[in-house]
Design a protein around this motif. Structure first.
Motif, mmCIF file in Angstrom:
data_model
loop_
_atom_site.group_PDB
_atom_site.id
_atom_site.type_symbol
_atom_site.label_atom_id
_atom_site.label_comp_id
_atom_site.label_asym_id
_atom_site.label_seq_id
_atom_site.Cartn_x
_atom_site.Cartn_y
_atom_site.Cartn_z
ATOM 1 N N THR A 11 -30.817 -20.314 -51.873
ATOM 2 C CA THR A 11 -31.180 -21.657 -51.397
ATOM 3 C C THR A 11 -32.013 -21.575 -50.128
ATOM 4 O O THR A 11 -32.964 -22.346 -49.958
ATOM 5 C CB THR A 11 -29.916 -22.511 -51.176
ATOM 6 O OG1 THR A 11 -29.222 -22.636 -52.433
ATOM 7 C CG2 THR A 11 -30.268 -23.893 -50.658
ATOM 8 N N VAL B 159 -35.457 -20.940 -51.224
ATOM 9 C CA VAL B 159 -36.064 -22.151 -51.799
ATOM 10 C C VAL B 159 -36.479 -23.106 -50.687
ATOM 11 O O VAL B 159 -37.555 -23.709 -50.752
ATOM 12 C CB VAL B 159 -35.118 -22.836 -52.808
ATOM 13 C CG1 VAL B 159 -35.664 -24.199 -53.224
ATOM 14 C CG2 VAL B 159 -34.914 -21.953 -54.032
ATOM 15 N N LYS B 160 -35.670 -23.250 -49.659
ATOM 16 C CA LYS B 160 -36.032 -24.110 -48.520
ATOM 17 C C LYS B 160 -37.353 -23.653 -47.920
ATOM 18 O O LYS B 160 -38.219 -24.473 -47.605
ATOM 19 C CB LYS B 160 -34.936 -24.083 -47.447
ATOM 20 C CG LYS B 160 -33.691 -24.826 -47.829
ATOM 21 C CD LYS B 160 -32.651 -24.719 -46.726
ATOM 22 C CE LYS B 160 -31.371 -25.416 -47.123
ATOM 23 N NZ LYS B 160 -30.357 -25.399 -46.078
ATOM 24 N N VAL C 18 -40.285 -24.421 -50.406
ATOM 25 C CA VAL C 18 -40.613 -25.851 -50.394
ATOM 26 C C VAL C 18 -41.412 -26.204 -49.138
ATOM 27 O O VAL C 18 -42.401 -26.942 -49.201
ATOM 28 C CB VAL C 18 -39.324 -26.699 -50.513
ATOM 29 C CG1 VAL C 18 -39.561 -28.160 -50.176
ATOM 30 C CG2 VAL C 18 -38.732 -26.555 -51.918
ATOM 31 N N ALA D 76 -35.652 -29.141 -48.050
ATOM 32 C CA ALA D 76 -34.874 -28.731 -49.214
ATOM 33 C C ALA D 76 -33.401 -28.571 -48.883
ATOM 34 O O ALA D 76 -33.033 -28.186 -47.778
ATOM 35 C CB ALA D 76 -35.422 -27.416 -49.774
ATOM 36 N N SER E 248 -29.399 -27.803 -51.171
ATOM 37 C CA SER E 248 -28.846 -27.313 -52.428
ATOM 38 C C SER E 248 -28.541 -28.470 -53.371
ATOM 39 O O SER E 248 -27.887 -29.435 -52.994
ATOM 40 C CB SER E 248 -27.567 -26.523 -52.175
ATOM 41 O OG SER E 248 -27.009 -26.133 -53.408
ATOM 42 N N ALA F 166 -42.350 -29.594 -56.432
ATOM 43 C CA ALA F 166 -41.370 -28.611 -56.894
ATOM 44 C C ALA F 166 -40.078 -29.288 -57.315
ATOM 45 O O ALA F 166 -39.724 -30.353 -56.818
ATOM 46 C CB ALA F 166 -41.081 -27.606 -55.778
ATOM 47 N N TYR F 167 -39.407 -28.607 -58.227
ATOM 48 C CA TYR F 167 -38.052 -28.985 -58.640
ATOM 49 C C TYR F 167 -37.165 -27.780 -58.389
ATOM 50 O O TYR F 167 -37.524 -26.651 -58.721
ATOM 51 C CB TYR F 167 -38.010 -29.371 -60.121
ATOM 52 C CG TYR F 167 -38.822 -30.593 -60.440
ATOM 53 C CD1 TYR F 167 -38.338 -31.868 -60.166
ATOM 54 C CD2 TYR F 167 -40.095 -30.478 -60.997
ATOM 55 C CE1 TYR F 167 -39.089 -32.999 -60.444
ATOM 56 C CE2 TYR F 167 -40.848 -31.600 -61.284
ATOM 57 C CZ TYR F 167 -40.346 -32.860 -61.005
ATOM 58 O OH TYR F 167 -41.094 -33.967 -61.279
ATOM 59 N N HIS F 168 -36.012 -28.039 -57.797
ATOM 60 C CA HIS F 168 -35.066 -26.985 -57.448
ATOM 61 C C HIS F 168 -33.781 -27.226 -58.240
ATOM 62 O O HIS F 168 -33.129 -28.241 -58.074
ATOM 63 C CB HIS F 168 -34.808 -27.047 -55.940
ATOM 64 C CG HIS F 168 -33.776 -26.095 -55.447
ATOM 65 N ND1 HIS F 168 -33.180 -26.274 -54.224
ATOM 66 C CD2 HIS F 168 -33.226 -24.975 -55.966
ATOM 67 C CE1 HIS F 168 -32.316 -25.293 -54.014
ATOM 68 N NE2 HIS F 168 -32.321 -24.494 -55.071
ATOM 69 N N ASP G 17 -29.964 -25.870 -59.514
ATOM 70 C CA ASP G 17 -28.826 -25.008 -59.235
ATOM 71 C C ASP G 17 -27.854 -25.184 -60.400
ATOM 72 O O ASP G 17 -27.160 -26.190 -60.496
ATOM 73 C CB ASP G 17 -28.154 -25.378 -57.918
ATOM 74 C CG ASP G 17 -27.049 -24.412 -57.537
ATOM 75 O OD1 ASP G 17 -26.461 -23.785 -58.446
ATOM 76 O OD2 ASP G 17 -26.741 -24.291 -56.340
ATOM 77 N N PHE H 270 -37.939 -23.874 -59.239
ATOM 78 C CA PHE H 270 -37.110 -22.851 -58.603
ATOM 79 C C PHE H 270 -35.716 -22.980 -59.212
ATOM 80 O O PHE H 270 -35.049 -23.996 -59.025
ATOM 81 C CB PHE H 270 -37.062 -23.047 -57.088
ATOM 82 C CG PHE H 270 -38.433 -23.090 -56.456
ATOM 83 C CD1 PHE H 270 -39.359 -22.083 -56.680
ATOM 84 C CD2 PHE H 270 -38.796 -24.146 -55.638
ATOM 85 C CE1 PHE H 270 -40.620 -22.117 -56.090
ATOM 86 C CE2 PHE H 270 -40.051 -24.193 -55.044
ATOM 87 C CZ PHE H 270 -40.968 -23.184 -55.272
ATOM 88 N N GLU I 204 -31.938 -21.574 -59.627
ATOM 89 C CA GLU I 204 -30.817 -20.735 -59.224
ATOM 90 C C GLU I 204 -29.835 -20.652 -60.382
ATOM 91 O O GLU I 204 -29.621 -21.621 -61.083
ATOM 92 C CB GLU I 204 -30.109 -21.317 -58.002
ATOM 93 C CG GLU I 204 -30.945 -21.300 -56.743
ATOM 94 C CD GLU I 204 -30.141 -21.693 -55.523
ATOM 95 O OE1 GLU I 204 -29.029 -21.154 -55.325
ATOM 96 O OE2 GLU I 204 -30.624 -22.549 -54.771
#
Length: 138
Positions: free
Chosen positions: A37, A40-41, A44, A53, A55, A73-75, A77, A103, A105
Motif C-alpha cells: 500500500t 501504491v500511495k 498514485v 491514496a 488502503s 488509477a484504481y487500487h 485490495d 494496482f 494487491e
C-alpha cells in the motif's frame, strides 16, 4: 528491474516502476506489512492524482483521478476476498478495460482474472527500513 531500496526512496522507486512497466496492470505480491500500500500511495502521487491514496481493504477498490476528475488509477485490495466471483460481481472486468492504471494487491486471490501480460511486482522485507523490489514481465 530488480533493486533494494530504503523506504525513504519509495517515490523514486515508484517513478522508476511507472517508467519501466510495459503496461498499466501491476500485481503487487508480498507479505502483509511489506509495503504494498505504501508503494501504491507513491505510485498514485507520481501519477499526479489529486487524492491521497489509502488502503481499499474494506471497500475493495479506490479510484484516483486527476485535476479534471478523469480516472488515473484504481487500487484493489483483494485480501478479504473469498472467491473470484466477488471480484466479478464488483465489475473487475470493466476496470480491466479502462485506460487507467490498475494496482492490484493480493492478486493471488483472483488468478484466473489476471491478464497474461500483467506485471508482477514482488516486494520483499530485508530490514526494518529496507525492501527489495523485482518486476516479473511476461
Amino acid at each position: 528491474m530488480k533493486r533494494t531500496f530504503q523506504l525513504n526512496e519509495i517515490h523514486q522507486v515508484a517513478k522508476e516502476l511507472l517508467e519501466k512497466a510495459p503496461n498499466k496492470v501491476l500485481c503487487l505480491y508480498g507479505d502483509m506489512g511489506v509495503g504494498k500500500t505504501t508503494l501504491v500511495k507513491a505510485l498514485v502521487k507520481e501519477l499526479g492524482a489529486v487524492d491521497v491514496a489509502s488502503s481499499p481493504t474494506f471497500g475493495l477498490v479506490n479510484e484516483y483521478s486527476d485535476e479534471n476528475d478523469a480516472p488515473l488509477a484504481y487500487h484493489f485490495d483483494f485480501y478479504r476476498l473469498n472467491d473470484e466471483m466477488e471480484a466479478l460481481d464488483m465489475g473487475f472486468e470493466d476496470y480491466l478495460n479502462s485506460n487507467a492504471w490498475l494496482f492490484i494487491e493480493w492478486p493471488e486471490k483472483i488468478p484466473s482474472l489476471i491478464p497474461e501480460d500483467a506485471v508482477g511486482v514482488f516486494l520483499h522485507f530485508i530490514e526494518e527500513s529496507t525492501r527489495s523490489i523485482e518486476l516479473n514481465i511476461s
